[in-house]
Design an enzyme around this catalytic site. Structure first.
Site, PDB file in Angstrom:
ATOM      1  N   LYS A 142      29.695 -18.642 -21.080  1.00  0.00           N
ATOM      2  CA  LYS A 142      28.442 -18.651 -21.840  1.00  0.00           C
ATOM      3  C   LYS A 142      27.867 -20.052 -21.747  1.00  0.00           C
ATOM      4  CE  LYS A 142      26.780 -16.019 -23.846  1.00  0.00           C
ATOM      5  NZ  LYS A 142      25.680 -15.148 -23.390  1.00  0.00           N
ATOM      6  N   HIS A 163      27.739  -5.653 -21.202  1.00  0.00           N
ATOM      7  CA  HIS A 163      27.515  -6.725 -22.172  1.00  0.00           C
ATOM      8  C   HIS A 163      28.380  -6.522 -23.405  1.00  0.00           C
ATOM      9  CE1 HIS A 163      25.226  -7.644 -25.951  1.00  0.00           C
ATOM     10  NE2 HIS A 163      25.095  -8.818 -25.381  1.00  0.00           N
TER      11      HIS A 163
END
Ligand code: GKR
Ligand code: MG
Length: 466
Positions: free
Chosen positions: A225, A361
């Site tokens: 991330k 996701h």
């Protein structure tokens, strides 16, 4: 057979089918719906949206049939999501779980021009645009579909993925989902929860975090991330990860739209080798236009790294433009807001038709969600990447399923012959989750506010930032 005999047969068949259905529906009406808002500990993870609060919010949904079988689902949390389920109660109680998804299709299929089925572009915010928006409907529908599949599966003794034509894989691979983070393990502030990963705000500590996660769960691919540190530092992080793990472990980076088109092209060029193979660049720049411009720019330099998206592409309605402009080459589906498991099967086919890859996701979640994701992935023929999961960031003490945490072994969740989703609710664990919710101050996710409280009082989400 004469024409008369054929119609007689049809009548007989119709009559016996109707009788069977009557018997079925008599024992398969949904008698109760229970909506549980819970809070689970969440470490101080960073993203371009800001900072995770010490608690993540989830909703656990139970649909119980008249004969006492319970179907489960786990959904986004907070008061607004719970209210959305509550508003649907009159359409759920008394319904036949075999038919409920058909009856609720309007929640995901108002595709008339100006209709509600828009699917929000999440470049700017995480927040759902409104309680009665398409997003809220799609989230609610997704959970109801999953709970119905669990209920039906448990009633007939069949795993959820096998109700939908049969699994195409027994093991669903997930990737190590790395986050820059501050010190702390989340949960009750100061209750001494162990912070397994510690502070991680440098390339070196990210290599350590990855090693810990891979050692413990056996993941075979890695997602970072991004959108947190200066792009050059994130480039360096990926380089160090590649040095330590690549190319055997495909790498992805996802800054959640934090970069301009130029910065995205710069990062894509700088990391062409590191993100090659089964790697990708996820939502580098905001919007489908931005993504299409990044793609053009990268191709002009001969960089073919695919662009993935769960921010600019969140619903079927985004796909025509995404495909026509070549803005997205990999879609990250999510059974929590794409409409449940069956819609993921449809998406898988659409992606295959248009030559797109399919990944999955995730957001902070527990075991019921993990199993729903695993069943969705198992039932989707064209799934081309290991799925995301936040599960390693959640603690066993917050889990609500019987037996505690669902195992991830060799980087995968294994699907057995257990009926439905394959997990049961532990009432005591659930009660603790509800208490945590009652005690904690949070009622929706606001990473920007958390960032201002704990890191920088002037912080604002700026998209693109760099
Ligand atoms: O948990 O902070 C986070 C992630 O940024 C998450 O909210 C995103 O929705 O994981 C997600 C993503 O891939 O964009
Ligand atoms: Mg993403």
């Amino acid at each position: 057979m004469t024409g008369d005999r054929v119609s007689e047969k049809r009548l007989e068949y119709g009559a016996s089918r109707a009788a069977a259905q009557k018997a079925n529906t008599e024992s398969m009406r949904i008698a109760q719906m229970r909506i549980h808002s819970i809070a689970i500990g969440d470490p101080p993870l960073r993203s371009s949206y800001g900072l995770h609060a010490p608690y993540a919010l989830r909703t656990i949904l139970e649909l119980e049939s008249e004969d006492g079988v319970v179907g489960l689902a786990e959904a986004h949390g907070g008061d607004a999501n719970a209210r959305r389920f509550e508003a649907l109660r009159p359409r759920i109680i008394g319904a036949d779980p075999w038919r409920l998804c058909g009856a609720l299709l309007d929640l995901i299929e108002d595709e008339t021009p100006g209709g509600s089925a828009g699917g929000a572009d999440r470049s700017q915010t995480h927040r759902v645009p409104g309680e009665n928006s398409f997003d809220a409907d799609a989230r609610a529908y997704s959970a109801i579909e999953i709970a119905c599949l669990d209920l039906i599966g448990k009633s007939v003794g069949v795993p959820a993925c096998d109700l939908l034509g049969g699994r195409v894989r027994d093991e669903v691979p997930f990737s190590a989902y790395l986050f820059y983070k501050h010190k702390g393990a989340g949960g009750t502030v100061g209750d001494g929860r162990e912070d397994e990963y510690g502070e991680c705000l440098t390339p070196e500590s990210m290599v350590r975090q990855t090693r810990q996660m891979i050692d413990r769960y056996g993941f075979k691919s890695i997602k970072l991330k991004g959108g947190v540190l200066e792009p050059e530092e994130e480039i360096e992080t990926i380089r160090q990860l590649y040095k330590a793990f690549g190319p055997a472990y495909p790498l992805r980076i996802d800054p959640n739209s934090a970069w301009t088109v130029d910065t995205s092209i710069h990062v894509g060029r700088s990391l062409a080798e590191e993100l090659s193979g089964e790697g990708y660049l996820e939502d580098p720049a905001p919007g489908l236009d931005g993504m299409a411009a990044v793609r053009r720019g990268l191709l002009s330099y001969g960089v073919k790294t695919p662009l993935a998206s769960n921010v600019a592409t969140t619903a079927f309605q985004h796909l025509p433009v995404a495909v026509a402009t070549d803005a997205v080459q990999v879609v990250l589906c999510d059974p929590h807001y794409w409409g449940g498991v069956q819609q993921i099967q449809h998406l898988s086919k659409v992606c295959r038709t248009f030559g797109l890859g399919l990944s999955m996701h995730s957001n902070s979640h527990l075991g019921i969600s993990l199993m729903a994701m695993a069943h969705a992935a198992a039932a989707a023929p064209h799934l081309t990447y290991a799925c995301d999961t936040h599960y390693p960031w959640q603690a066993d003490e917050d889990e609500v399923v019987v037996g505690g945490r669902v195992p991830i072994v060799d980087g995968a969740v294994r699907l057995t012959d257990a009926p439905g989703l394959g997990v049961e609710l532990d009432e005591d664990r659930l009660a603790r989750g509800r208490e945590r919710y009652a005690r904690c101050e949070f009622r929706n996710r606001d990473d920007e506010a958390e960032m201002r409280k704990h890191v920088d009082p002037t912080w604002k989400r700026i998209v693109p930032r760099w």
